[in-house]
Design an enzyme around this catalytic site. Structure first.
Site, short mmCIF file in Angstrom:
data_model
loop_
_atom_site.label_atom_id
_atom_site.label_comp_id
_atom_site.label_asym_id
_atom_site.label_seq_id
_atom_site.Cartn_x
_atom_site.Cartn_y
_atom_site.Cartn_z
N TYR A 18 0.87 -1.18 0.00
CA TYR A 18 0.00 0.00 0.00
C TYR A 18 0.90 1.23 0.00
O TYR A 18 2.02 1.19 -0.49
CB TYR A 18 -0.93 -0.08 1.22
CG TYR A 18 -2.07 0.89 1.24
CD1 TYR A 18 -2.83 1.15 0.10
CD2 TYR A 18 -2.40 1.57 2.41
CE1 TYR A 18 -3.88 2.04 0.13
CE2 TYR A 18 -3.46 2.47 2.45
CZ TYR A 18 -4.19 2.71 1.30
OH TYR A 18 -5.24 3.61 1.34
N ARG B 96 -7.32 11.07 -10.07
CA ARG B 96 -6.57 11.74 -9.01
C ARG B 96 -5.97 10.68 -8.10
O ARG B 96 -6.46 10.45 -7.00
CB ARG B 96 -7.47 12.68 -8.21
CG ARG B 96 -6.70 13.64 -7.30
CD ARG B 96 -7.54 14.12 -6.14
NE ARG B 96 -7.96 13.03 -5.26
CZ ARG B 96 -7.20 12.52 -4.29
NH1 ARG B 96 -5.98 12.96 -4.09
NH2 ARG B 96 -7.66 11.53 -3.53
N LYS C 298 -6.28 -1.68 -2.48
CA LYS C 298 -7.33 -1.48 -1.48
C LYS C 298 -8.12 -2.77 -1.28
O LYS C 298 -8.45 -3.14 -0.14
CB LYS C 298 -8.27 -0.36 -1.92
CG LYS C 298 -7.73 1.05 -1.69
CD LYS C 298 -7.78 1.42 -0.22
CE LYS C 298 -7.28 2.83 0.04
NZ LYS C 298 -8.25 3.87 -0.30
N GLU D 261 -12.90 5.53 -5.27
CA GLU D 261 -11.50 5.73 -4.92
C GLU D 261 -10.80 6.63 -5.92
O GLU D 261 -10.83 6.39 -7.13
CB GLU D 261 -10.78 4.37 -4.88
CG GLU D 261 -9.33 4.43 -4.52
CD GLU D 261 -9.09 4.79 -3.07
OE1 GLU D 261 -8.00 5.31 -2.78
OE2 GLU D 261 -9.98 4.55 -2.24
N ASP E 100 -13.89 6.90 -0.21
CA ASP E 100 -12.85 6.76 0.81
C ASP E 100 -12.01 8.01 0.93
O ASP E 100 -11.55 8.35 2.03
CB ASP E 100 -11.96 5.55 0.50
CG ASP E 100 -11.05 5.20 1.65
OD1 ASP E 100 -11.55 5.09 2.79
OD2 ASP E 100 -9.84 5.05 1.43
N ASP E 101 -11.80 8.73 -0.16
CA ASP E 101 -10.99 9.95 -0.10
C ASP E 101 -11.70 11.06 0.66
O ASP E 101 -11.06 11.87 1.32
CB ASP E 101 -10.65 10.43 -1.51
CG ASP E 101 -9.97 9.35 -2.32
OD1 ASP E 101 -8.85 8.96 -1.95
OD2 ASP E 101 -10.57 8.88 -3.30
N ASN F 9 0.06 11.85 0.63
CA ASN F 9 0.92 10.74 0.29
C ASN F 9 0.95 10.58 -1.23
O ASN F 9 0.09 11.12 -1.92
CB ASN F 9 0.47 9.45 1.00
CG ASN F 9 -0.95 9.04 0.67
OD1 ASN F 9 -1.29 8.83 -0.49
ND2 ASN F 9 -1.79 8.90 1.69
#
Length: 637
Positions: free
Chosen positions: A143, A209, A227, A298, A321-322, A471
């Site tokens: 990840y 993105r 994920k 995502e 999730d973002d 990140n």
């Protein structure tokens, strides 16, 4: 059998009492909590039956059933594997030792990532068992941050398809793709001739993105694959029940389009009505073929992420999730920091640097938490200052998106602020005027939290809470070691990706010196989304609500090693306890779903003990099953 439930990380006696009042058993410690691998589960079928046509070398090519050298002599004889495998028979533990030895000699993180992905496509049980055994070491490889490097080079390192690619030119065949998927499965989830693919969790991206890297087109499929793997490794969702999906609508990244090795649709990115119609067609297929599955959005860009979430969040079990996952983990970490510094959230001014969908999602959740602590919505809004490239976001600015307008400060409030230029106030100006004790960055702009910025917020409070969350690593707004130095080691720091602990000299003599080691917790979504997926499966959730996510945030904060005021403790538990904490969070999410009536189980019992038992029994653990020929499908001549 009584199940001992842990509620203690470090000094957690107060939390134990609180958890007990919520109906969870709290004797023992979380580390003592029974691992599902030690259970004797009759609910989990221990024999897998395959048709004769699927035996032999085809069985060894099936990552779900392949046990490689762990097939015993009886299985090798019955399944036509003699001569296809070396004679030595190994246990899973022996295979893991050998796999880890191979992993350890890889010289770069990307090589290690490729090796793990190849293992996943060869033998899923061994892959997840290896990942579980070395979760702290391998999380940064499978990840973030390594997945960012893998995403950039996805077309070059691509070996074998996993999940599904749905490209816009083939939109007329989308239902046929889903029909084939149901009947035949995919590389990560091959199915038998008499079964249909069952999917509980879907992770979808359009690659627009990716992390802080921008538009990577089809290379973005690496993120749903990663994920989905964590839903299994941490959340206990069986691998074949997860589905990574890439919606290929082109890319505006010219460098990628010009790469000879690029595997995606070579076209400029689709936008506008055609794009949203394509997304709607996909959602319709999900509803038709996988009703009840959790759909996670995502890495969609700012133009599409919020509109998509707003449109579908009340139609099916879905979340972004973002926006929501990030907001949940940030709130949990922030609550932990508030506990550690012994000042409630409602008393704080907060600067949120980055006003995109992720930043605004975080701000909205913080606002809800402040309201739960007694503030009105207007009072909470006044304490949250959004900052973008032009400075503090206010009502006098043009071109704000609807979700940004909801959080914009009233321009009249800024009339008495000092500094600024042409009505705009920079990040430093905002800090000097708003006097925040919390600064959170989600910009993807490395170096933004420089010495001037950190020094400014350090002057406003004794212990500034600073979260550079972007990140991968090279995109973080600041390095923890720098932030600690510039704040005279007073800052409470958490990051969005892995950083080494900071060693600080606290005293020094001519011959000796004393140092203190600060561990900076990684406020990464992997603490949240696997637990949400597990909970949705357990109760058959029909929606993912704000209440469910708020429950997840508060549950994680209760597990903080620093909740009792230990000034030097990390804000979040160690990664070795990810799976245990995930099960704990999942229970709370289940309870919230039941209380809100968002389940299909027709079950009004939200007792923590009962739900914990169901969570434990649902949690998949990587271990081999016996493989036999199904005589009812015998067609050999």
């Amino acid at each position: 059998m009584m199940i001992a439930r842990a509620a203690r990380f470090g000094k957690r006696r107060a939390a134990v009492a609180a958890l007990g009042r919520r109906g969870l058993r709290t004797t023992g410690s979380l580390r003592e909590h029974r691992d599902p691998a030690t259970r004797d589960d009759s609910f989990q079928e221990e024999i897998e039956y395959v048709a004769w046509e699927e035996a032999g070398h085809r069985l060894l090519e099936n990552p779900i059933y392949n046990k490689s050298t762990a097939f015993d002599e009886e299985e090798r004889k019955a399944l036509g594997l003699r001569g296809l495998l070396p004679p030595h028979i190994e246990t899973l533990e022996q295979q893991l030792d050998r796999a880890y030895a191979s992993y350890s000699v890889k010289t770069t993180d990307l090589e290690k990532h490729i090796m793990l992905r190849q293992l996943q496509d060869t033998n899923e049980v061994m892959f997840y068992a290896l990942l579980s055994r070395h979760i702290s070491e391998m999380m940064p490889i499978i990840y973030t941050p390594t997945v960012g490097q893998a995403a950039i080079q996805f077309s070059q390192i691509w070996r074998r398809p996993r999940g599904i690619f749905i490209s816009y030119p083939l939109r007329a065949q989308m239902r046929d793709m889903f029909k084939n998927l149901i009947a035949r499965g995919h590389t990560g989830a091959p199915v038998d001739v008499d079964t249909r693919l069952r999917v509980n969790t879907i992770v979808v991206t359009d690659g627009s993105r990716i992390l802080g890297l921008g538009d990577l087109g089809a290379n973005g499929q690496s993120i749903p694959i990663g994920k989905a793997s964590l839903y299994t490794a941490i959340g206990g969702i069986p691998g074949p029940e997860t589905l990574p999906v890439f919606l290929d609508v082109g890319t505006d990244n010219e460098a990628i389009l010009n790469q000879p090795s690029y595997i995606g649709w070579r076209s400029k990115r689709l936008r506008g009505k055609e794009y949203f119609d394509f997304v709607d067609q996909f959602v319709s297929c999900v509803k038709e073929f996988f009703p009840g599955a959790l759909l996670q959005w995502e890495d969609f860009d700012i133009q599409s992420a919020s509109p998509i979430l707003k449109k579908y969040r009340n139609e099916l079990c879905t979340f972004n999730d973002d926006i929501q996952g990030t907001a949940t983990i940030v709130l949990a970490t922030l609550l932990s920091a508030c506990q550690q510094t012994q000042s409630p959230l409602k008393n704080r001014n907060i600067v949120m640097v980055g006003s995109g969908s992720a930043g605004c999602g975080i701000a909205e959740m913080i606002k809800m938490a402040m309201m739960q602590e007694g503030l009105t919505e207007e009072e909470a809004k006044k304490q949250i200052f959004m900052v973008d490239r032009y400075g503090v976001v206010h009502s006098g600015q043009e071109g704000l998106l609807p979700f940004q307008q909801e959080l914009a400060q009233d321009q009249e409030r800024l009339a008495d602020w000092e500094g600024g230029k042409d009505g705009n106030f920079s990040l430093v100006d905002t800090i000097k005027n708003a006097k925040p004790s919390v600064m959170i960055g989600v910009t993807g702009m490395p170096g933004l939290f420089n010495e001037e910025v950190v020094s400014a917020i350090s002057e406003t409070c004794d212990r500034p809470i600073i979260f550079p969350l972007s990140n991968p690593t090279e995109r973080a707004e600041g390095k923890p070691a720098d932030i600690m130095a510039w704040s005279n080691n007073r800052a409470v720091v958490a990051t969005g990706t892995m950083f080494e602990p900071t060693e600080v000299v606290v005293s020094k003599t001519k011959y000796t010196q004393t140092t203190k080691r600060f561990v900076h917790s990684m406020a990464n979504n992997s603490w949240i989304f696997p637990a949400v997926g597990l909970a949705c499966k357990v109760v058959g959730a029909t929606r993912v609500t704000d209440g469910m996510l708020m429950g997840a945030a508060r549950a994680l904060a209760e597990c903080s090693p620093g909740r009792d005021g230990d000034q030097d403790a990390p804000l979040l538990p160690p990664h070795e306890e990810l799976k245990t904490v995930t099960r704990y969070i999942a229970v709370r999410v289940c309870q919230e779903a039941i209380r809100e009536g968002k389940t299909t189980r027709n079950d009004e019992d939200d007792d923590g003990d009962r739900l914990l038992d169901v969570v434990e029994r649902t949690f998949w653990t990587p271990r081999y099953k016996r493989v036999e020929i199904d005589s009812s499908m015998w067609t050999r001549t």
